[in-house]
Design an enzyme around this catalytic site. Structure first.
Site, PDB file in Angstrom:
ATOM      1  CB  CYS A  93      -4.371 -46.722 -60.178  1.00  0.00           C
ATOM      2  SG  CYS A  93      -3.909 -47.944 -61.422  1.00  0.00           S
ATOM      3  CG  HIS A 149      -4.831 -48.219 -56.007  1.00  0.00           C
ATOM      4  ND1 HIS A 149      -4.251 -48.284 -57.254  1.00  0.00           N
ATOM      5  CD2 HIS A 149      -3.804 -48.319 -55.126  1.00  0.00           C
ATOM      6  CE1 HIS A 149      -2.948 -48.412 -57.144  1.00  0.00           C
ATOM      7  NE2 HIS A 149      -2.650 -48.439 -55.859  1.00  0.00           N
ATOM      8  CG  HIS A 240      -4.522 -52.869 -63.678  1.00  0.00           C
ATOM      9  ND1 HIS A 240      -3.541 -53.772 -63.319  1.00  0.00           N
ATOM     10  CD2 HIS A 240      -4.063 -51.643 -63.299  1.00  0.00           C
ATOM     11  CE1 HIS A 240      -2.533 -53.123 -62.749  1.00  0.00           C
ATOM     12  NE2 HIS A 240      -2.825 -51.830 -62.724  1.00  0.00           N
ATOM     13  CG  ASP A 298      -7.406 -45.953 -64.195  1.00  0.00           C
ATOM     14  OD1 ASP A 298      -7.263 -46.337 -65.370  1.00  0.00           O
ATOM     15  OD2 ASP A 298      -6.864 -46.531 -63.232  1.00  0.00           O
TER      16      ASP A 298
END
Length: 554
Positions: A93, A149, A240, A298
């Site tokens: 990520c 993130h 996720h 990602d």
């Protein structure tokens, strides 16, 4: 026989692709039908930019890659745009997000190891200029919805301080899709939903995050003037883990016995519907005709959490193709070659210069980028200016116990986890990570089933692999012993890149990060004032000591 064919192709690629003529840079070698938009006047020169980033979507997990999961919106947008079929991201990520937003490899931001953990006093270094900052300079309104993130230990690290006019989403890497709570470890738990710089208690509707984020995007589009350029970065939490989805999305997937795959399929179906709703909003409010929609995952999928990268090797968190080769496409009325497939080399760092150029912005000469402007490659089908990708060099991850300088011909320590692509060649060193091929049959049973996985056994102590990715995209035939000179060339390339690397930023956890000390919320905990007070106190204490010492001396 297969090895011989691959070897021949490898030698051909070495001769025809200018392997020995690599350029140098940075001081180193280098569901519902989509409605039509009402008339919105002639397109303006600065396009609206909508970047949609999915989380942990596997390479196979889109309809046009043969998945059993239905993705009609993604299939339609990709079919009418340009599919990116030689497109690379990072295996996790934070690395992918940092490279998207800076246009730089991890070795040039200090984030080359793992991800940013919630309790670490770490974030994307503040001296890095970001994509939204450059777009703001060009006159864009910039908005982010979804997962950040990239660190938050101090307020200067927050999205609104890094170029976004508004932010609605989460700061951490994962969390509950409904309650938005996240536990990093037992007893270290907190709330993680933000509206700009504050916890979004009052804006939390308690609905599923994919739908909640889409509603926020619709609100932004409804309130903005479509005659003024907008940059929308939509970083969905899906797909996720934790694997959660509203009940109605399970309807078409009850026949999938594997519970993780079934939940994953429902999450992806919801995400596909969300992107349809975003596209409808772009048309409804007059943005679509002058818009560029970019879709990307990602990193690769995680098979143990329902994702599939078949027929690629490996998974999320690895430098095998299954970890870094991503689903990606561009959809836009502004494309010249609509309905085409781009097989040229494209990397996630390329979006930074490409989008700034499209936005008529300026890239400062002192910003040393690792990305290239690839708009003509995508829109017109021209050759990509990119001939190589440094997938990463992680000097902290040295788990290959048998790695050595000797194995790297005295050029490189093969204990270090690294990977590089140059033209058709790909080299891996160290421990690249989980290396199975996981076919669809692996999801046929109720629980995780590795009996169907294809495994490869290599001699003990192996720490170097070489593949011709063009001829062997599934990484089945290692050519490192057949072409030692190519291995040496790529090891030298790694060594030269490594000379440009900045120190790794991976600090130990800070107990002050505990949400219990911050009103039950994950958020900035490092205060500059405290640091100044401490330094002032220490200075004062030193002065007092000096006075006492003088008195004693007298």
């Amino acid at each position: 026989m297969v090895a011989a064919v691959l070897a021949g192709l490898s030698l051909l690629s070495l001769l025809t692709c200018g392997y020995l003529a690599w350029g140098s840079r940075r001081g180193a070698p280098q569901g519902t039908p989509l409605a039509e938009e009402p008339g919105a006047g002639a397109p303006r020169s600065q396009p609206h930019i909508i970047f949609i980033l999915a989380d942990d979507q596997g390479f196979r997990d889109v309809g046009y890659h043969g998945s059993e999961i239905r993705t009609p919106t993604l299939d339609k947008l990709a079919a009418e745009g340009v599919k990116l079929e030689n497109y690379y991201v990072q295996p996790m990520c934070t690395p992918s997000r940092s490279q998207l937003i800076t246009g730089k490899y991890q070795i040039h931001t200090g984030l080359q190891h793992s991800i940013i953990r919630p309790t670490q006093p770490n974030c994307l270094p503040l001296d890095n200029v970001t994509l939204p900052q450059k777009l703001k300079e060009a006159g864009y309104s910039t908005h982010m919805v979804g997962k950040w993130h990239l660190g938050f230990y101090r307020r200067e690290c927050m999205p609104t301080q890094r170029g976004f006019d508004s932010f609605f989403g989460s700061l951490l890497g994962s969390g509950d899709y409904y309650t938005h709570f996240k536990c990093d470890s037992p007893g270290i738990c907190g709330y993680d939903l933000y509206e700009n710089d504050n916890a979004a208690w009052d804006h939390d509707t308690g609905i599923y995050s994919t739908q909640m984020y889409t509603q926020k995007v619709q609100q932004i589009l409804a309130s903005h003037n479509p005659r003024k350029p907008i940059f929308l970065y939509i970083a969905y939490q899906a797909v996720h883990s934790p694997l959660q989805a509203p009940g109605r999305y399970f309807e078409h997937y009850r026949s999938i016995n594997n519970i993780n795959r079934r939940r994953y399929a429902a999450m992806l179906a919801c995400l596909d519907e969300a992107i349809n709703n975003v596209t409808l909003a772009l048309k409804k409010y007059g943005y679509y005709k002058n818009s560029i929609i970019i879709y990307s995952s990602d990193n690769g999928g995680q098979p143990m959490a329902g994702g599939s990268n078949w027929p690629l090797r490996g998974s999320k968190g690895t430098y095998w193709e299954g970890g870094i080769r991503a689903v990606g496409f561009v959809h836009s009325p502004l494309l010249k070659n609509k309905g085409s497939v781009c097989k040229e080399l494209v990397h996630i760092t390329d979006w930074f210069p490409t989008l700034i150029t499209l936005a008529e912005g300026q890239i400062d000469e002192d910003i040393q980028l690792d990305g290239y402007d690839i708009w003509e490659t995508i829109s017109e089908g021209r050759r990509s200016p990119r001939v190589d990708i440094l997938h990463n060099i992680d000097p902290i991850y040295t788990k290959a116990k048998n790695g050595s300088w000797a194995a790297g011909y005295g050029i490189w320590n093969t204990a270090i986890q690294s990977a590089i692509r140059v033209n058709h060649w790909k080299l891996l060193t160290g421990n690249p990570g989980y290396s199975d091929w996981v076919p669809p049959q692996a999801f046929s049973n109720a629980g995780p089933n590795r009996w169907h996985n294809e495994r490869v056994s290599w001699s003990a102590g192996k720490t170097v692999w070489l593949f011709n990715i063009t001829a062997d995209p599934y990484e089945r035939v290692d050519l490192s012993t057949r072409y030692p000179e190519v291995v040496k060339q790529l090891l030298r390339r790694l060594s030269q890149f490594n000379k440009t690397a900045v120190p790794v930023r991976y600090p130990p956890k800070d107990p002050r990060s505990n949400p219990k000390l911050n009103g039950g919320v994950w958020g900035p905990w490092f205060k500059e004032d405290e640091k100044k007070k401490k330094s002032d106190k220490s200075k004062g204490a030193n002065k007092q000591k000096k006075k006492k010492n003088k008195k004693k001396a007298n």
